[in-house]
Design an enzyme around this catalytic site. Sequence first.
Site, PDB file in Angstrom:
ATOM      1  CG  PHE A   1      -2.014   0.949   1.216  1.00  0.00           C
ATOM      2  CD1 PHE A   1      -3.243   0.591   0.683  1.00  0.00           C
ATOM      3  CD2 PHE A   1      -1.872   2.231   1.720  1.00  0.00           C
ATOM      4  CE1 PHE A   1      -4.304   1.488   0.657  1.00  0.00           C
ATOM      5  CE2 PHE A   1      -2.927   3.137   1.695  1.00  0.00           C
ATOM      6  CZ  PHE A   1      -4.148   2.762   1.167  1.00  0.00           C
TER       7      PHE A   1
ATOM      8  NE  ARG B   1     -10.614  -1.700  -3.356  1.00  0.00           N
ATOM      9  CZ  ARG B   1      -9.993  -1.144  -2.311  1.00  0.00           C
ATOM     10  NH1 ARG B   1      -8.832  -1.613  -1.904  1.00  0.00           N
ATOM     11  NH2 ARG B   1     -10.524  -0.112  -1.697  1.00  0.00           N
TER      12      ARG B   1
ATOM     13  CG  ASP C   1      -1.019  -1.977   7.119  1.00  0.00           C
ATOM     14  OD1 ASP C   1      -2.149  -2.239   7.565  1.00  0.00           O
ATOM     15  OD2 ASP C   1      -0.711  -0.874   6.623  1.00  0.00           O
TER      16      ASP C   1
ATOM     17  CE1 TYR D   1      -9.898   3.931   6.171  1.00  0.00           C
ATOM     18  CE2 TYR D   1      -8.940   5.018   8.078  1.00  0.00           C
ATOM     19  CZ  TYR D   1      -8.848   4.602   6.764  1.00  0.00           C
ATOM     20  OH  TYR D   1      -7.714   4.864   6.048  1.00  0.00           O
ATOM     21  CE  LYS D   2      -8.544   0.739   4.547  1.00  0.00           C
ATOM     22  NZ  LYS D   2      -7.089   0.666   4.460  1.00  0.00           N
TER      23      LYS D   2
HETATM   24  C1  PLP Z   1      -6.328   1.755   4.502  1.00  0.00           C
HETATM   25  C2  PLP Z   1      -4.896   1.500   4.665  1.00  0.00           C
HETATM   26  C3  PLP Z   1      -4.079   2.433   5.294  1.00  0.00           C
HETATM   27  C4  PLP Z   1      -4.676   3.727   5.744  1.00  0.00           C
HETATM   28  O1  PLP Z   1      -3.780   4.575   6.358  1.00  0.00           O
HETATM   29  P1  PLP Z   1      -4.322   5.894   7.050  1.00  0.00           P
HETATM   30  O2  PLP Z   1      -3.148   6.436   7.710  1.00  0.00           O
HETATM   31  O3  PLP Z   1      -5.431   5.495   7.969  1.00  0.00           O
HETATM   32  O4  PLP Z   1      -4.861   6.777   5.972  1.00  0.00           O
HETATM   33  C5  PLP Z   1      -2.738   2.129   5.458  1.00  0.00           C
HETATM   34  N1  PLP Z   1      -2.226   0.960   5.018  1.00  0.00           N
HETATM   35  C6  PLP Z   1      -3.007   0.037   4.404  1.00  0.00           C
HETATM   36  C7  PLP Z   1      -2.412  -1.244   3.947  1.00  0.00           C
HETATM   37  C8  PLP Z   1      -4.350   0.288   4.198  1.00  0.00           C
HETATM   38  O5  PLP Z   1      -5.117  -0.604   3.585  1.00  0.00           O
END
Ligand code: PLP
Length: 411
Positions: free
Chosen positions: A125, A370, A196, A221-222
């Site tokens: 990511f 997706r 992560d 938040y997911k």
């Molecule tokens: C959604 C997501 C993030 C989000 O990071 P924020 O700091 O909350 O914006 C980070 N890493 C991964 C792999 C994600 O899927």
Amino acid sequence: MIDRKQCEELDRRDPLAGFRERFLLPEGIIYLDGNSLGALPKAVPARLGAVVAREWGEGLIRSWNAAQWIELPQRVGDKIAPLIGARAGEVVAADSTSVNLFKLLCAGLEIASSRRVILSERANFPTDVYVAAGVRDLLRQGHELRLVEREGLLAALDESIALLMLTQVDFRSGYRHDMAGLTAAAHRNGALTLWDLSHSAGAMPVELESSGVDLAVGCGYKYLNGGPGAPAYLYVRRTLQDRIRPPLSGWMGHREPFAFTTGYAPAKGIARNLCGTPPVLAMASLDAALDLWSEVDMSVLRAKSVALSELLIATVEERCAGLGLALASPREAEHRGSQVSFQHEQGYAVMQALIAAGVIGDFRAPDLIRFGLTPLYLRYVDIYDAALALAEILRERHWNRPEYLRRAAVT
Ligand SMILES: *Cc1c(COP(=O)(O)O)cnc(C)c1O
């Protein structure tokens, strides 16, 4: 061919069916984007209302103690712990995933001392990669961020690697890493691991402790449904906790924040990874959203996630054959998280047309559509109906309209 009757039967027999009514879902919408922003649990508005009116409005400053606001990061962390195979006292809710990555990367690199390489994969990511590059540049100690292709990760684990940093489930394809296997391989080579879990927690069983993971972060938040911009969380294996030197040495991670001494002394345990004052309203929302998880059997959740994914793949491949769509996720369930992606040349416009038809998924550049599969509030018939809607859009070329071809800021 799969028909709708079969899907209705699957819904009747679904042991998780009862959870759907614990969410506030808009009428007429099929929501396949809970991997980007989880749906709203019914418990949240009531809790937020009470926190605002009673705890803030009437309790005022007293609520830091009387309503235990000050303990929210630990309390919320302890509710997340069982979902990721951790124990109470190993997780805190705080900051964003990006900030938590920064904190644990800095701390992990210091523990790894003489080794200088952060190993990750090119497809990680982007924020994870950006933050690691930022840490490298900030430390000015000759660190290197080494990005390799997924297939090259094991071979790249040599004695130069300080830290293996990976996201368990790929946000584009839904590919799922073998977390235990890679962690063991990293340890055999003397490297620490930082995982992560943004697309794993709440989507499948996660086993941090039994996989031997050192450090982890994830998103609130997911699949955890904490609300837009909800606090994230971080995990530090118990035996490493007192070796962490926090790079963001704020007062909430101090041993005695309210002694107001001049010198910084880190708190014992996980609390030293806190920095500033917790966002109480956002924490309360996440806290309320997490309550229903104590009733969920994660292996049952995973079984439904796999069944929904297989149904989506099979129905889309049946109904959309010859319409320019290709599966972009692993075909074997064991290599997938809880999302399914397809490639289409006009992916962006196709997704806009699908959203206009009431099926909300999302688009990821350059050409992926997706679908996030959230077993707590999705029915088998939703998947079936979504696949048919997609087929119609492709067959009739409904995507081919100027308003669907224009890109918005957030995809
Ligand atoms: C959604 C997501 C993030 C989000 O990071 P924020 O700091 O909350 O914006 C980070 N890493 C991964 C792999 C994600 O899927």
